[in-house]
Motif scaffolding. Structure first.
Motif, mmCIF file in Angstrom:
data_model
loop_
_atom_site.group_PDB
_atom_site.id
_atom_site.type_symbol
_atom_site.label_atom_id
_atom_site.label_comp_id
_atom_site.label_asym_id
_atom_site.label_seq_id
_atom_site.Cartn_x
_atom_site.Cartn_y
_atom_site.Cartn_z
ATOM 1 N N PHE A 11 0.857 -1.184 0.000
ATOM 2 C CA PHE A 11 0.000 0.000 0.000
ATOM 3 C C PHE A 11 0.895 1.235 0.000
ATOM 4 N N GLN B 286 1.169 4.941 0.724
ATOM 5 C CA GLN B 286 0.457 5.961 1.506
ATOM 6 C C GLN B 286 0.260 7.242 0.692
ATOM 7 N N LEU C 223 -7.465 -9.729 -1.102
ATOM 8 C CA LEU C 223 -7.336 -8.333 -0.661
ATOM 9 C C LEU C 223 -7.515 -7.374 -1.828
ATOM 10 N N MET C 224 -6.900 -7.723 -2.963
ATOM 11 C CA MET C 224 -7.017 -6.832 -4.121
ATOM 12 C C MET C 224 -8.460 -6.721 -4.594
ATOM 13 N N TYR D 225 -11.641 3.276 0.926
ATOM 14 C CA TYR D 225 -10.406 2.669 1.397
ATOM 15 C C TYR D 225 -9.276 3.697 1.449
ATOM 16 N N SER D 226 -9.160 4.518 0.392
ATOM 17 C CA SER D 226 -8.053 5.477 0.374
ATOM 18 C C SER D 226 -8.269 6.598 1.386
ATOM 19 N N GLY E 126 -6.407 5.596 4.332
ATOM 20 C CA GLY E 126 -4.957 5.520 4.184
ATOM 21 C C GLY E 126 -4.396 4.213 4.717
ATOM 22 N N ARG E 127 -3.233 4.318 5.338
ATOM 23 C CA ARG E 127 -2.546 3.124 5.835
ATOM 24 C C ARG E 127 -3.416 2.336 6.818
ATOM 25 N N TYR F 50 -5.686 0.043 4.980
ATOM 26 C CA TYR F 50 -4.954 -1.143 4.493
ATOM 27 C C TYR F 50 -4.749 -2.135 5.639
ATOM 28 N N GLN F 51 -4.395 -1.603 6.805
ATOM 29 C CA GLN F 51 -4.114 -2.506 7.922
ATOM 30 C C GLN F 51 -5.377 -3.233 8.393
ATOM 31 N N ALA G 286 -6.042 -5.845 5.812
ATOM 32 C CA ALA G 286 -5.103 -6.968 5.980
ATOM 33 C C ALA G 286 -5.533 -7.844 7.153
ATOM 34 N N ILE H 176 -8.318 -9.992 5.981
ATOM 35 C CA ILE H 176 -7.799 -11.060 5.117
ATOM 36 C C ILE H 176 -7.164 -12.173 5.944
#
Lengths: 100, 301
Positions: A29, A31, B251-252, B261-262, B265-266, B269-270, B273, B276
């Motif tokens: 990912f 950032q 995940l994709m 999702y964006s 941010g991080r 993603y976490q 994950a 998943i």
């Protein structure tokens, strides 16, 4: 006259991305862009080596290290493949070379 | 108090007056409308949902009504208002109830960034959530409607809401949207279930909504742990089969179907994950709903 040294490639700073590996597949990912990337086999290996290389690495050093790991011949085609992966990483904002 | 405690006349008056405060899962919508189609739709499909007449916070204040101009008489239309703004173009009047449903989906997907949100149906069995992320036309809602009529609890047919702290799925059990041939498929598959009168010639073709099962509405505050991520695909004549998908690819596929999702941010993603890590991932093709339900009941056994 000496040939100019190869640039050293660096992964982005650790706080600029996050990554995980599941069963040998790496997902990164970014950032900065908000994008998520599933890396192919070679790209995953290049990424892993790059992240582990604190001082960065040249294309030749990466190609040699990866060839050792994979028992692939470190020939011109192999080095070119690694260089292409790095160019793609640069385009995606996942890695960058030293500026000369 | 639930909507069914109101007489039809009281429901009409509330919708035309101060508004109906309707709780769906963790969210409260204040709905206003003078349109008979909206009153009918709410009466049929939201009868068992909590409501109250006290003032107080509402996550969304929405209204579906006719404009106050000549359009009232020539090719009458319905407008959707959200907190006073008009986010969509008007639609023909007979599409007023689907417009309310689409508008409420828009409200959630545009505003509820406290959750990580995915375009996915979600059902639950034995505490584990089956997440079905897919674009429109994949057979996601039909599969979802089928499963909730074969023992699964409906969490949502359209929006998977993930609590960012716990990674658990938050229910948003609203009526299930059925389109075109799926309407008759579900009528045959679950003959007793309440389905609204189809509205034809919408942007999505013919549309009807299926009432959410009582148990799903009653357990609307009970979150669930993600257990499976399955990418569905309907194809006529296809034998129902689960094909394992790697977690990275799972995940994709989730990221491809994310609304915000964006925005996270991080952290997003976490959380993804983390989901998943807990899930088995599959692709799933099917051509027959009964076969499909059997496959998932085996999976959950």
């Amino acid at each position: 006259m000496f040939p100019s040294p190869q640039p050293r490639w660096h992964a982005l700073p650790a706080d600029a991305f996050a990554w995980r590996e599941w069963d040998g597949e790496i997902v990164v990912f970014n950032q900065k862009t908000g994008s998520t990337h599933l890396l192919g086999d070679l790209a995953g290996e290049v990424f892993r080596h790059l992240v582990a290389a604190d001082r960065g690495a040249t294309v030749d050093a990466l190609a040699a290290g990866l060839a050792d790991d994979s028992v692939a011949p470190c020939d011109e085609a192999w080095t070119r493949s690694v260089a292409e992966v790095l160019s793609e990483f640069a385009r995606l904002g996942l890695a960058q070379p030293d500026t000369p | 108090m639930i909507v069914a405690d109101l007489s039809y006349r009281e429901l009409e008056q509330r919708l035309a007056g101060p508004g109906l405060r309707l709780r769906t899962g963790p969210l409260v919508s204040l709905i206003r409308s003078r349109l008979p189609a909206v009153v009918r739709g709410i009466s049929l499909l939201y009868a068992e949902y909590p409501t109250d007449d006290a003032g107080g916070f509402a996550d969304f204040r929405v209204q579906v009504d006719r404009p106050r101009n000549l359009r009232r008489w020539l090719q009458p239309q319905a407008h959707f208002f959200s907190d006073g703004s008009v986010p969509f173009k008007p639609l023909p009047l007979d599409q007023a109830f689907p417009m309310l449903e689409w508008g409420l989906n828009w409200c959630v997907s545009s505003h509820c960034h406290q959750y990580l949100m995915f375009h996915a149906a979600v059902v639950e069995k034995s505490g584990r959530a089956l997440i079905l992320p897919a674009p429109p036309g994949s057979g996601k809602s039909t599969l979802c409607a089928g499963l909730v009529n074969r023992g699964w609890r409906l969490l949502s047919d359209e929006l998977a809401l993930i609590e960012t702290g716990s990674g658990r799925v938050v229910p948003l059990p609203r009526p299930v949207s059925l389109k075109n041939a799926s309407i008759d498929v579900i009528r045959v598959f679950a003959p007793g279930v309440a389905i609204s009168r189809p509205v034809h010639d919408t942007a999505k073709g013919s549309v009807a909504h299926m009432r959410a099962p009582s148990d799903s509405v009653g357990r609307a505050l009970e979150t669930a742990r993600p257990g499976w991520i399955v990418i569905p695909r309907y194809e006529a004549g296809l034998a129902a089969a689960l094909i394992p998908l790697s977690r990275a690819r799972g995940l994709m596929r989730m990221a491809d179907n994310a609304f915000n999702y964006s925005v996270h941010g991080r952290g997003g993603y976490q959380v993804l994950a983390q989901i998943i890590d807990q899930c088995s991932c599959y692709e799933f093709g099917y051509g027959d709903l009964e076969e499909a339900a059997a496959v998932f009941n085996d999976l959950a056994a």
